[in-house]
Design an enzyme around this catalytic site. Structure first.
Site, mmCIF file in Angstrom:
data_model
loop_
_atom_site.group_PDB
_atom_site.id
_atom_site.type_symbol
_atom_site.label_atom_id
_atom_site.label_comp_id
_atom_site.label_asym_id
_atom_site.label_seq_id
_atom_site.Cartn_x
_atom_site.Cartn_y
_atom_site.Cartn_z
ATOM 1 N N GLU A 187 0.823 -1.213 0.000
ATOM 2 C CA GLU A 187 0.000 0.000 0.000
ATOM 3 C C GLU A 187 0.859 1.266 0.000
ATOM 4 O O GLU A 187 1.851 1.357 0.721
ATOM 5 C CB GLU A 187 -0.892 -0.011 1.238
ATOM 6 C CG GLU A 187 -1.743 1.243 1.426
ATOM 7 C CD GLU A 187 -2.411 1.289 2.794
ATOM 8 O OE1 GLU A 187 -3.470 1.921 2.902
ATOM 9 O OE2 GLU A 187 -1.886 0.696 3.755
ATOM 10 N N LYS A 192 -9.894 2.138 -1.760
ATOM 11 C CA LYS A 192 -9.997 1.589 -0.405
ATOM 12 C C LYS A 192 -11.284 2.044 0.283
ATOM 13 O O LYS A 192 -11.582 3.231 0.351
ATOM 14 C CB LYS A 192 -8.780 2.034 0.402
ATOM 15 C CG LYS A 192 -8.683 1.455 1.797
ATOM 16 C CD LYS A 192 -7.407 1.961 2.463
ATOM 17 C CE LYS A 192 -7.214 1.420 3.869
ATOM 18 N NZ LYS A 192 -5.976 1.966 4.485
ATOM 19 N N CYS A 214 -5.087 -2.910 3.448
ATOM 20 C CA CYS A 214 -4.682 -2.635 4.827
ATOM 21 C C CYS A 214 -5.828 -2.724 5.839
ATOM 22 O O CYS A 214 -6.243 -3.819 6.205
ATOM 23 C CB CYS A 214 -3.984 -1.280 4.893
ATOM 24 S SG CYS A 214 -2.902 -1.092 6.345
#
Length: 265
Positions: free
Chosen positions: A40, A111, A146
């Site tokens: 990321e 995300k 994440c």
């Protein structure tokens, strides 16, 4: 299927341009792999909040161009980690890019779960709204980033959309490394899927990174795990094991919640 998970350090003494060149070389060195995965926000560092706006780029910016060419040069499917994407009509997004072996963009995932508890990424970036899967010849990838790892409903949604191999691109802090390994194994087991989780090494804005990228099979067995520093994990696995596992232990068929609206009393 052969996958290479590239755990790189994001250090403050290296320019974004130099890091992009270095990562491009690392990707090209993985020729022969079927899939390559990057972490990321490796262009800036996941905790370098002040860099997000300065280094944000359009979707088809310099990182897109470099990674598309690297995928084509190596002849691999490339999950190029994520970038701070600047949408001309909206906020910044933490956006992952996946390229085909011909260098074409196969998918982009914004995300969904932003980290920060009303600070940092949670206020600087917009939230994605769509689950994203990518069909490879050998398997279907489900994309996540994440903090998403803490939300099992996202992964169950990816499985419902056909995912067999879950990919997590992350910049996970060292102080919660035990959660990283635990959650990676849990997401693999509960979804009876392979899981490839690629994290960063080094330090972002004073925050030591966990490293310890990990590959887990559908039974929760750790097939490979990196250490704390820069490392390339290369692992071979049989995507057909997902179907076999789901047939031998058909837990997903016993789901009762989340499949239909609850009955009124």
């Amino acid at each position: 299927m052969r996958a290479s998970v590239i755990q790189i350090a994001v250090n403050e003494d290296e320019s974004v341009e130099a890091r992009r060149r270095r990562v491009t070389t690392l990707v090209r060195e993985q020729a022969g792999a079927d899939l390559v995965v990057l972490p990321e926000l490796w262009t800036t560092g996941a905790f370098a909040y002040e860099e997000f706006g300065r280094e944000a780029e359009p979707l088809e910016g310099p990182t897109y161009e470099a990674m598309a060419k690297a995928a084509s040069d190596a002849g691999v499917w490339l999950h190029a980690g994520s970038i701070p994407e600047r949408d001309p009509d909206g906020p910044l997004y933490n956006t992952s890019l996946v390229f085909s072996p011909s260098g074409d963009l196969a998918a982009a995932y914004r995300k969904i779960h932003r980290f920060g508890f009303d600070k940092g990424e949670a206020v600087l970036m917009g939230a994605g709204t769509e689950l994203v899967t990518v069909r490879l010849p050998e398997t279907t990838l489900g994309l996540s980033t994440c903090y998403d790892l803490r939300f099992p409903e996202l992964f169950r949604g990816l499985v419902d959309a056909g995912a067999e191999t879950l990919v997590v691109s992350a910049g996970w802090p060292e102080r919660r490394r035990s959660h990283w390994t635990l959650l990676a194994q849990a997401r693999a087991v509960e979804n009876q899927s392979f899981l490839l989780a690629c994290a960063t090494a080094g330090t972002h804005a004073g925050v030591p990174q966990a490293g310890h990228s990990i590959v887990v099979d559908p039974w929760g067995e750790v097939l490979a795990q990196a250490g704390a520093g820069e490392e390339v994990l290369t692992v071979e696995f049989d995507p057909g094991k997902v179907a076999t596992t789901r047939e031998q232990f058909p837990a997903l068929k016993d789901r009762l919640l989340g499949l239909q609206p609850p009955r009124r009393p």
